[in-house]
Design a protein around this motif. Structure first.
Motif, PDB file in Angstrom:
ATOM      1  N   LYS A  30       2.863  -0.447   1.671  1.00  0.00           N
ATOM      2  CA  LYS A  30       3.128   0.389   2.837  1.00  0.00           C
ATOM      3  C   LYS A  30       3.062  -0.456   4.105  1.00  0.00           C
ATOM      4  O   LYS A  30       2.288  -1.401   4.196  1.00  0.00           O
ATOM      5  CB  LYS A  30       2.117   1.523   2.923  1.00  0.00           C
ATOM      6  CG  LYS A  30       2.200   2.500   1.763  1.00  0.00           C
ATOM      7  CD  LYS A  30       1.287   3.674   1.989  1.00  0.00           C
ATOM      8  CE  LYS A  30       1.190   4.608   0.829  1.00  0.00           C
ATOM      9  NZ  LYS A  30       2.368   5.172   0.320  1.00  0.00           N
ATOM     10  N   SER A  31       3.853  -0.079   5.093  1.00  0.00           N
ATOM     11  CA  SER A  31       3.830  -0.807   6.361  1.00  0.00           C
ATOM     12  C   SER A  31       2.559  -0.458   7.124  1.00  0.00           C
ATOM     13  O   SER A  31       1.942   0.590   6.904  1.00  0.00           O
ATOM     14  CB  SER A  31       5.051  -0.455   7.195  1.00  0.00           C
ATOM     15  OG  SER A  31       4.925   0.848   7.727  1.00  0.00           O
ATOM     16  N   GLN A  32       2.151  -1.322   8.032  1.00  0.00           N
ATOM     17  CA  GLN A  32       0.950  -1.084   8.828  1.00  0.00           C
ATOM     18  C   GLN A  32       1.102   0.150   9.707  1.00  0.00           C
ATOM     19  O   GLN A  32       0.138   0.877   9.920  1.00  0.00           O
ATOM     20  CB  GLN A  32       0.627  -2.313   9.677  1.00  0.00           C
ATOM     21  CG  GLN A  32       0.078  -3.460   8.861  1.00  0.00           C
ATOM     22  CD  GLN A  32      -1.177  -3.065   8.107  1.00  0.00           C
ATOM     23  OE1 GLN A  32      -2.165  -2.654   8.709  1.00  0.00           O
ATOM     24  NE2 GLN A  32      -1.157  -3.183   6.785  1.00  0.00           N
ATOM     25  N   VAL A  33       2.310   0.410  10.181  1.00  0.00           N
ATOM     26  CA  VAL A  33       2.544   1.600  11.003  1.00  0.00           C
ATOM     27  C   VAL A  33       2.349   2.860  10.174  1.00  0.00           C
ATOM     28  O   VAL A  33       1.721   3.830  10.613  1.00  0.00           O
ATOM     29  CB  VAL A  33       3.961   1.566  11.627  1.00  0.00           C
ATOM     30  CG1 VAL A  33       4.275   2.853  12.345  1.00  0.00           C
ATOM     31  CG2 VAL A  33       4.098   0.375  12.554  1.00  0.00           C
ATOM     32  N   GLU A  34       2.846   2.839   8.950  1.00  0.00           N
ATOM     33  CA  GLU A  34       2.683   3.990   8.060  1.00  0.00           C
ATOM     34  C   GLU A  34       1.207   4.221   7.725  1.00  0.00           C
ATOM     35  O   GLU A  34       0.717   5.347   7.758  1.00  0.00           O
ATOM     36  CB  GLU A  34       3.488   3.770   6.779  1.00  0.00           C
ATOM     37  CG  GLU A  34       3.497   4.944   5.844  1.00  0.00           C
ATOM     38  CD  GLU A  34       4.310   4.696   4.587  1.00  0.00           C
ATOM     39  OE1 GLU A  34       4.404   5.629   3.777  1.00  0.00           O
ATOM     40  OE2 GLU A  34       4.842   3.585   4.402  1.00  0.00           O
ATOM     41  N   LEU A  35       0.486   3.129   7.419  1.00  0.00           N
ATOM     42  CA  LEU A  35      -0.939   3.257   7.137  1.00  0.00           C
ATOM     43  C   LEU A  35      -1.693   3.814   8.338  1.00  0.00           C
ATOM     44  O   LEU A  35      -2.505   4.724   8.218  1.00  0.00           O
ATOM     45  CB  LEU A  35      -1.535   1.903   6.757  1.00  0.00           C
ATOM     46  CG  LEU A  35      -1.251   1.392   5.364  1.00  0.00           C
ATOM     47  CD1 LEU A  35      -1.726  -0.048   5.217  1.00  0.00           C
ATOM     48  CD2 LEU A  35      -1.918   2.267   4.326  1.00  0.00           C
ATOM     49  N   SER A  37      -0.684   5.656  10.654  1.00  0.00           N
ATOM     50  CA  SER A  37      -0.355   7.050  10.955  1.00  0.00           C
ATOM     51  C   SER A  37      -1.295   8.029  10.251  1.00  0.00           C
ATOM     52  O   SER A  37      -1.620   9.074  10.799  1.00  0.00           O
ATOM     53  CB  SER A  37       1.097   7.360  10.588  1.00  0.00           C
ATOM     54  OG  SER A  37       1.264   7.396   9.186  1.00  0.00           O
ATOM     55  N   ASP A 115      -4.599   3.634   0.188  1.00  0.00           N
ATOM     56  CA  ASP A 115      -3.360   3.765   0.958  1.00  0.00           C
ATOM     57  C   ASP A 115      -2.663   5.096   0.709  1.00  0.00           C
ATOM     58  O   ASP A 115      -1.466   5.225   0.860  1.00  0.00           O
ATOM     59  CB  ASP A 115      -2.418   2.592   0.700  1.00  0.00           C
ATOM     60  CG  ASP A 115      -2.006   2.461  -0.756  1.00  0.00           C
ATOM     61  OD1 ASP A 115      -2.464   3.266  -1.591  1.00  0.00           O
ATOM     62  OD2 ASP A 115      -1.211   1.552  -1.068  1.00  0.00           O
ATOM     63  N   PRO A 117      -2.588   9.174   1.822  1.00  0.00           N
ATOM     64  CA  PRO A 117      -2.999  10.033   2.944  1.00  0.00           C
ATOM     65  C   PRO A 117      -4.096  11.036   2.589  1.00  0.00           C
ATOM     66  O   PRO A 117      -4.926  11.356   3.430  1.00  0.00           O
ATOM     67  CB  PRO A 117      -1.711  10.773   3.320  1.00  0.00           C
ATOM     68  CG  PRO A 117      -0.600   9.992   2.739  1.00  0.00           C
ATOM     69  CD  PRO A 117      -1.159   9.282   1.554  1.00  0.00           C
TER      70      PRO A 117
END
Length: 139
Positions: A30-35, A37, A115, A117
């Motif tokens: 997962k991208s850091q932005v997604e994490l 969020s 990782d 949600p």
């Protein structure tokens, strides 16, 4: 001319290698932005100490033993020794422009980062309830 082509080939392979290494080090696709969020929440308060106390209480309620707490840095780290062993680090910072406190949690189970949600949603739901109850002096 050959030296330039070799230099370009070496440079491009090094840049490509960094991307793969970065993902392997982070242990997630997962991208850091997604994490970020789903690892972060904003709370409508400006009392950082109050939020830190609530974070400690919430972590203890969830079975974590607090390893470190630093009010100056705004961080709390804890370990849950139920198998599999899990760790949680929470940082609390001011967002003075919006008069909010930003809370970010980062966890791992064993050596693997969390990782998904759902785990973070559970933590933030419990933290929201704790903030509400403490704000209204409910024991």
């Amino acid at each position: 001319m050959k030296k330039i082509l070799i230099a370009i080939a070496v440079a491009s392979s090094l840049l490509t290698g960094c991307t793969t290494t970065n993902q392997a080090v982070l242990g997630t696709t997962k991208s850091q932005v997604e994490l970020r969020s789903f690892q972060s929440r904003a709370f409508d308060t400006t009392d950082k100490a109050f939020v830190l106390r609530s974070v400690v209480s919430t972590m203890q309620d969830l079975g974590f033993i607090i390893d470190k707490a630093d009010t100056t840095l705004g961080t709390v780290s804890g370990t849950n020794y139920v198998v599999p062993i899990s760790k949680l680090t929470v940082s609390v910072r001011d967002n003075k422009e919006k008069k909010q406190i930003i809370v970010r949690a980062s966890g791992q189970v064993g050596v693997n980062p969390i990782d998904t949600p759902k785990a973070y949603q559970n933590f933030f739901n419990a933290l929201s309830q704790s903030l509400f109850l403490e704000a209204h002096n409910v024991e």
